[in-house]
Write a protein that holds these residues in place. Sequence first.
Motif, PDB file in Angstrom:
ATOM      1  N   ASP A 189       0.860  -1.193   0.000  1.00  0.00           N
ATOM      2  CA  ASP A 189       0.000   0.000   0.000  1.00  0.00           C
ATOM      3  C   ASP A 189       0.893   1.239   0.000  1.00  0.00           C
ATOM      4  O   ASP A 189       1.153   1.856   1.033  1.00  0.00           O
ATOM      5  CB  ASP A 189      -0.904  -0.011   1.236  1.00  0.00           C
ATOM      6  CG  ASP A 189      -1.861   1.179   1.270  1.00  0.00           C
ATOM      7  OD1 ASP A 189      -1.961   1.902   0.248  1.00  0.00           O
ATOM      8  OD2 ASP A 189      -2.503   1.389   2.325  1.00  0.00           O
ATOM      9  N   TRP A 190       1.358   1.621  -1.170  1.00  0.00           N
ATOM     10  CA  TRP A 190       2.282   2.748  -1.301  1.00  0.00           C
ATOM     11  C   TRP A 190       1.675   4.047  -0.794  1.00  0.00           C
ATOM     12  O   TRP A 190       2.386   4.984  -0.430  1.00  0.00           O
ATOM     13  CB  TRP A 190       2.715   2.909  -2.760  1.00  0.00           C
ATOM     14  CG  TRP A 190       3.390   1.686  -3.308  1.00  0.00           C
ATOM     15  CD1 TRP A 190       2.830   0.742  -4.115  1.00  0.00           C
ATOM     16  CD2 TRP A 190       4.743   1.262  -3.075  1.00  0.00           C
ATOM     17  NE1 TRP A 190       3.761  -0.255  -4.394  1.00  0.00           N
ATOM     18  CE2 TRP A 190       4.936   0.045  -3.770  1.00  0.00           C
ATOM     19  CE3 TRP A 190       5.818   1.798  -2.335  1.00  0.00           C
ATOM     20  CZ2 TRP A 190       6.147  -0.642  -3.763  1.00  0.00           C
ATOM     21  CZ3 TRP A 190       7.021   1.114  -2.330  1.00  0.00           C
ATOM     22  CH2 TRP A 190       7.181  -0.091  -3.032  1.00  0.00           C
ATOM     23  N   GLU A 191       0.341   4.105  -0.734  1.00  0.00           N
ATOM     24  CA  GLU A 191      -0.343   5.316  -0.274  1.00  0.00           C
ATOM     25  C   GLU A 191      -0.207   5.535   1.232  1.00  0.00           C
ATOM     26  O   GLU A 191      -0.592   6.580   1.751  1.00  0.00           O
ATOM     27  CB  GLU A 191      -1.829   5.248  -0.639  1.00  0.00           C
ATOM     28  CG  GLU A 191      -2.085   5.297  -2.136  1.00  0.00           C
ATOM     29  CD  GLU A 191      -3.557   5.255  -2.490  1.00  0.00           C
ATOM     30  OE1 GLU A 191      -3.937   5.817  -3.532  1.00  0.00           O
ATOM     31  OE2 GLU A 191      -4.344   4.666  -1.726  1.00  0.00           O
ATOM     32  N   ALA A 192       0.356   4.534   1.946  1.00  0.00           N
ATOM     33  CA  ALA A 192       0.536   4.669   3.396  1.00  0.00           C
ATOM     34  C   ALA A 192       1.872   5.302   3.755  1.00  0.00           C
ATOM     35  O   ALA A 192       2.118   5.615   4.931  1.00  0.00           O
ATOM     36  CB  ALA A 192       0.422   3.298   4.068  1.00  0.00           C
ATOM     37  N   ASP A 193       2.738   5.511   2.783  1.00  0.00           N
ATOM     38  CA  ASP A 193       4.061   6.098   3.025  1.00  0.00           C
ATOM     39  C   ASP A 193       3.928   7.611   3.134  1.00  0.00           C
ATOM     40  O   ASP A 193       3.575   8.287   2.162  1.00  0.00           O
ATOM     41  CB  ASP A 193       5.000   5.735   1.876  1.00  0.00           C
ATOM     42  CG  ASP A 193       6.444   6.151   2.136  1.00  0.00           C
ATOM     43  OD1 ASP A 193       6.663   7.140   2.864  1.00  0.00           O
ATOM     44  OD2 ASP A 193       7.358   5.497   1.611  1.00  0.00           O
TER      45      ASP A 193
END
Length: 268
Positions: free
Chosen positions: A135-139
Motif C-alpha cells: 500500500d504505497w499510499e501509506a508512506d
Amino acid sequence: MFHHYVTTLLWQNYCYLEYKIKNMPEGPSILLMKESIQKFEGQKVTEASGNAKIDKDILIGKTLQQIKTFGKQTYLIFDDVAIRIHLLMFGSHSVDEQTKPDRQLRLALLFSNSGMYFYTCNVKMVDKDFLATIDWEADVMSDDWNPSKAEKKIKANPDMMVCDALMDQDIFSGVGNIIKNEVLFRIGVQPESLLGKMPTKKIKELIKEARNYSFDFLEWKRDFTLKKHWLAHTKKICPKCGQKLIKKQTGKGKRRSFFCETDQKLYQ
C-alpha cells in the motif's frame, strides 16, 4: 579487577545499544540512503556477496532497474526479482567501499566501478509481484501518500492510543519514535490520548503534521542539524511553558515518549 572490567564492558555495551535504539532509522533517513545509492540504477551487478541467506548468485549480471522506498524499507528492483532491505534497529550502509567487518556484512553488490554495502540488517528476496501488494499510499513521504485513507484507518481504531497509531506502519509508514514525539508536541496532544476521543480537527492536524515533520526531518538530517530542532524528543524542559517534560514508556510498544502535561492535552 576482572569484575571491574566486566562491569565496564557491560556498561559500554548498554550505552551502545541505547544509542542505537535512540537513533534507529526512520523514513527520512531511508530516503537519504536511497539518494546515496541511486547512481547504481541502470547498472549491472558484477559481484554479490555477504552473509544474508539469499541466493546471491542469481543477481550477478542483472540490471538494477529501480530503487523504491516504503517507509523504513528499501527495495532494489532488478529484471525479474527484488531485494528488500530493512535496517531494523542496528542496520547501516556504505557506498564505494566496505567500512565494517565481514561478520556484519549482509549484502554487498558490486557494479563496474563501485558498490553498495549493507550491514546488520534484514535482507530478503521477493517476487516482483509482491511489490503490487504494498500500500504505497501509506508512506507519509511518498508522492502517493493518501491522507484520506489514513483518516479512515484512524477512525476504524477508536480505542488505539495516538502514540501507537503514529508508529503503526500500516497507517504512517516511515514514522518512527522521533517523528512521533515531535508531531505530538507540535499539535499539542499527549501520546496516551485515544483516537476515538480526539476531535476530527486534531486527527486532521495529526495526519498533516506527520507528513510535514517528516520532510522537515529530511532537510535537517541532510544539513546535519536535526537534533538542534528537537522540541520534545529527549528534552527535559518544555520550550513553551518551561515546565518539566514527562518521560514515559507509552503504548503497546512501550516506546519512549517525551511530552508536556500543560501544553499537550490528554484525550480520554
